[in-house]
Write a protein that holds these residues in place. Structure first.
Motif, PDB file in Angstrom:
ATOM      1  N   TYR A   7       4.809   4.014   1.295  1.00  0.00           N
ATOM      2  CA  TYR A   7       4.983   2.625   1.730  1.00  0.00           C
ATOM      3  C   TYR A   7       6.188   2.023   1.019  1.00  0.00           C
ATOM      4  O   TYR A   7       6.467   2.354  -0.128  1.00  0.00           O
ATOM      5  CB  TYR A   7       3.759   1.753   1.383  1.00  0.00           C
ATOM      6  CG  TYR A   7       2.481   2.134   2.076  1.00  0.00           C
ATOM      7  CD1 TYR A   7       2.142   1.586   3.320  1.00  0.00           C
ATOM      8  CD2 TYR A   7       1.591   3.026   1.484  1.00  0.00           C
ATOM      9  CE1 TYR A   7       0.953   1.929   3.944  1.00  0.00           C
ATOM     10  CE2 TYR A   7       0.399   3.380   2.099  1.00  0.00           C
ATOM     11  CZ  TYR A   7       0.088   2.823   3.330  1.00  0.00           C
ATOM     12  OH  TYR A   7      -1.084   3.166   3.954  1.00  0.00           O
ATOM     13  N   ASP A   9       7.904  -2.015   0.363  1.00  0.00           N
ATOM     14  CA  ASP A   9       7.658  -3.440   0.495  1.00  0.00           C
ATOM     15  C   ASP A   9       8.790  -4.083   1.296  1.00  0.00           C
ATOM     16  O   ASP A   9       9.971  -3.781   1.071  1.00  0.00           O
ATOM     17  CB  ASP A   9       7.560  -4.067  -0.901  1.00  0.00           C
ATOM     18  CG  ASP A   9       7.250  -5.544  -0.846  1.00  0.00           C
ATOM     19  OD1 ASP A   9       6.331  -5.920  -0.094  1.00  0.00           O
ATOM     20  OD2 ASP A   9       7.920  -6.319  -1.556  1.00  0.00           O
ATOM     21  N   LYS A 354      -1.760  -1.499  -4.754  1.00  0.00           N
ATOM     22  CA  LYS A 354      -2.609  -2.090  -3.710  1.00  0.00           C
ATOM     23  C   LYS A 354      -1.886  -3.231  -2.991  1.00  0.00           C
ATOM     24  O   LYS A 354      -1.909  -3.316  -1.763  1.00  0.00           O
ATOM     25  CB  LYS A 354      -3.903  -2.607  -4.347  1.00  0.00           C
ATOM     26  CG  LYS A 354      -4.890  -3.188  -3.355  1.00  0.00           C
ATOM     27  CD  LYS A 354      -6.153  -3.684  -4.046  1.00  0.00           C
ATOM     28  CE  LYS A 354      -5.890  -5.057  -4.666  1.00  0.00           C
ATOM     29  NZ  LYS A 354      -7.135  -5.664  -5.205  1.00  0.00           N
ATOM     30  N   HIS A 355      -1.203  -4.084  -3.756  1.00  0.00           N
ATOM     31  CA  HIS A 355      -0.527  -5.230  -3.142  1.00  0.00           C
ATOM     32  C   HIS A 355       0.720  -4.813  -2.364  1.00  0.00           C
ATOM     33  O   HIS A 355       1.092  -5.483  -1.391  1.00  0.00           O
ATOM     34  CB  HIS A 355      -0.202  -6.271  -4.203  1.00  0.00           C
ATOM     35  CG  HIS A 355      -1.406  -7.048  -4.649  1.00  0.00           C
ATOM     36  ND1 HIS A 355      -1.933  -8.085  -3.916  1.00  0.00           N
ATOM     37  CD2 HIS A 355      -2.218  -6.900  -5.731  1.00  0.00           C
ATOM     38  CE1 HIS A 355      -2.996  -8.573  -4.536  1.00  0.00           C
ATOM     39  NE2 HIS A 355      -3.185  -7.870  -5.642  1.00  0.00           N
ATOM     40  N   ILE A 357       0.864  -2.050  -0.593  1.00  0.00           N
ATOM     41  CA  ILE A 357       0.273  -1.565   0.657  1.00  0.00           C
ATOM     42  C   ILE A 357      -0.181  -2.735   1.535  1.00  0.00           C
ATOM     43  O   ILE A 357      -0.004  -2.731   2.760  1.00  0.00           O
ATOM     44  CB  ILE A 357      -0.901  -0.606   0.358  1.00  0.00           C
ATOM     45  CG1 ILE A 357      -0.378   0.679  -0.309  1.00  0.00           C
ATOM     46  CG2 ILE A 357      -1.676  -0.270   1.631  1.00  0.00           C
ATOM     47  CD1 ILE A 357      -1.464   1.589  -0.854  1.00  0.00           C
ATOM     48  N   GLU A 358      -0.741  -3.778   0.873  1.00  0.00           N
ATOM     49  CA  GLU A 358      -1.252  -4.930   1.630  1.00  0.00           C
ATOM     50  C   GLU A 358      -0.136  -5.862   2.093  1.00  0.00           C
ATOM     51  O   GLU A 358      -0.366  -6.744   2.920  1.00  0.00           O
ATOM     52  CB  GLU A 358      -2.265  -5.701   0.780  1.00  0.00           C
ATOM     53  CG  GLU A 358      -3.559  -4.917   0.548  1.00  0.00           C
ATOM     54  CD  GLU A 358      -4.509  -5.613  -0.415  1.00  0.00           C
ATOM     55  OE1 GLU A 358      -4.110  -6.643  -1.012  1.00  0.00           O
ATOM     56  OE2 GLU A 358      -5.648  -5.131  -0.564  1.00  0.00           O
ATOM     57  N   ASP A 360       1.740  -8.064   0.202  1.00  0.00           N
ATOM     58  CA  ASP A 360       1.940  -9.335  -0.492  1.00  0.00           C
ATOM     59  C   ASP A 360       2.349  -9.121  -1.954  1.00  0.00           C
ATOM     60  O   ASP A 360       2.060  -9.947  -2.822  1.00  0.00           O
ATOM     61  CB  ASP A 360       0.682 -10.198  -0.418  1.00  0.00           C
ATOM     62  CG  ASP A 360      -0.518  -9.576  -1.136  1.00  0.00           C
ATOM     63  OD1 ASP A 360      -0.453  -8.375  -1.484  1.00  0.00           O
ATOM     64  OD2 ASP A 360      -1.509 -10.288  -1.361  1.00  0.00           O
ATOM     65  N   TRP A 364       2.254 -11.870  -5.268  1.00  0.00           N
ATOM     66  CA  TRP A 364       1.317 -11.508  -6.340  1.00  0.00           C
ATOM     67  C   TRP A 364       2.047 -11.262  -7.644  1.00  0.00           C
ATOM     68  O   TRP A 364       1.634 -11.734  -8.704  1.00  0.00           O
ATOM     69  CB  TRP A 364       0.527 -10.266  -5.920  1.00  0.00           C
ATOM     70  CG  TRP A 364      -0.314  -9.680  -7.016  1.00  0.00           C
ATOM     71  CD1 TRP A 364      -1.563 -10.090  -7.399  1.00  0.00           C
ATOM     72  CD2 TRP A 364       0.016  -8.575  -7.869  1.00  0.00           C
ATOM     73  NE1 TRP A 364      -2.023  -9.316  -8.436  1.00  0.00           N
ATOM     74  CE2 TRP A 364      -1.077  -8.384  -8.738  1.00  0.00           C
ATOM     75  CE3 TRP A 364       1.113  -7.730  -7.969  1.00  0.00           C
ATOM     76  CZ2 TRP A 364      -1.088  -7.373  -9.704  1.00  0.00           C
ATOM     77  CZ3 TRP A 364       1.109  -6.733  -8.924  1.00  0.00           C
ATOM     78  CH2 TRP A 364       0.022  -6.563  -9.793  1.00  0.00           C
TER      79      TRP A 364
END
Length: 376
Positions: A7, A9, A354-355, A357-358, A360, A364
């Motif tokens: 991933y 960002d 985790k963030h 991947i999500e 945001d 964060w």
């Protein structure tokens, strides 16, 4: 070694990936606890696995070469067998330690002559024997022998040092590629970008390092006293040049805020002695900010060290009890604090993952950087 980029960002250069080695997989971004002498200070291997959830640890070539020595490590079957850690290990080349012995070493084109800090005996490190030594130690990832410049230094010094590092890298690569893996599993060599805080040198070094097309690359010579803004600027510059399909390792960094900012600049791997060193002095990194557990305000605080963090040590022991152990100079204090801080660092990079991947991560990260710098 293989690296899969999973991933990226959309709002920063942060990324998520997976490194595969013969000793297991590493989810990136990752923090690597430092086990300089074959041990992460005050932490059992079982705690590293079960509580900290470490996926890779470091050893240091300089220290392991001097003590216990290569003969002992080789007879044991390599560092994994010697210390009982069956997951990946990375070894620093020892260059930083040798160059920090400014009064007890001499740099030549051939290599570095230095005196042991233990008994004053004379030794020589060259790019060739550093490859051989790290082969014998048996790390999954081994680092090229480089010269780490002090901060500050002038442009000419940094340029001369960087060019020597590049010549040494060629010798490291030639030796590494002409020798065999020692213990039946594969080993990987990472080159190191140098150039101090000079943009032109960092660009030149990153381009040179990338041209060697190794399986991963490192950024050295930062977090040595320069302002954080300079470290971020150099990191940002270099990650624009280093290949996107290879892991990037920012050496010796750093505070929780440094790590989050580094992730945002495209770094995948970090290491630092800070969590364990600060732990032994009573400084705890928590999900709410920084605690000096020796302060009187914690004397009758019977709440867990960090309930939000989770993990046995952080939720079982109270702040008041840990403060008591610290003030009484009990050995258990260093153990509890070290396991807690390392648990926090691994939690932090997993939360970052985790963030990313999500989607945001940037929002964060900006909130967390401010939060984690608070002193409670």
């Amino acid at each position: 070694m293989k690296f899969e980029l999973q991933y990226t960002d959309a709002q920063s250069k942060a990324r998520v990936g997976e490194i595969t080695t013969d000793h297991g997989k590493i989810q990136t971004p990752i923090f690597m606890p430092v086990g300089t002498q074959g041990t992460v200070k005050a932490v059992h291997q079982r705690e590293l696995k079960e509580d900290v959830k470490a996926e890779i640890i470091l050893g240091n070539t300089y220290h392991l070469y001097l003590r216990p020595g290569l003969e002992t490590i080789e007879q044991a079957g390599g560092l994994h067998k010697f210390n009982g850690w069956d997951k990946p290990i990375l070894t620093d080349s020892g260059g930083y330690q040798v160059f920090s012995l400014s009064n007890n070493r001499k740099i030549k084109e051939e290599g570095v002559v230095f005196k042991s800090h233990i008994d004053g005996s004379k030794h020589v490190f060259t790019p060739e024997n550093i490859m051989d030594i790290q082969r014998t130690i048996g790390a999954d990832i081994i680092m090229a022998f480089d010269e780490c410049t002090p901060y500050p230094c002038d442009h000419q010094y940094a340029k001369t040092s960087m060019e020597r590092t590049h010549r040494w890298l060629k010798r490291c690569v030639d030796r590494f590629d002409s020798t065999e893996d020692k213990y039946g599993y594969s080993q990987t060599l990472f080159p190191i970008v140098q150039g101090s805080t000079f943009k032109d040198l960092r660009i030149q070094s990153a381009e040179t390092i990338a041209s060697f097309e190794r399986e991963g690359n490192a950024i050295g010579g930062l977090s040595v006293g320069e302002p954080a803004e300079d470290m971020y600027e150099m990191t940002d510059l270099v990650t624009d040049i280093l290949p996107k399909d290879k892991p990037r390792y920012l050496m010796g960094v750093g505070t929780p805020a440094n790590i989050l900012e580094g992730i945002g600049l495209g770094i995948d791997m970090f290491d630092c002695v800070m969590p364990t060193r600060q732990a032994r002095h009573g400084q705890l990194f928590t999900t709410q900010g920084i605690i000096n557990i020796k302060n009187q305000k914690w004397e009758r605080d019977f709440s867990p060290i960090d309930e939000e963090l989770g993990g046995y040590v952080s939720t079982f022991y109270s702040k008041a009890y840990l403060r008591h152990l610290m003030r009484a100079q009990e050995l258990l204090a260093a153990q509890i604090a070290s396991v807690h801080n390392l648990t926090f660092y691994l939690w932090l990079v997993k939360e970052a993952r985790k963030h990313i991947i999500e989607g945001d991560f940037r929002e964060w990260k900006d909130i967390m950087v401010k939060k984690l710098m608070q002193r409670l």
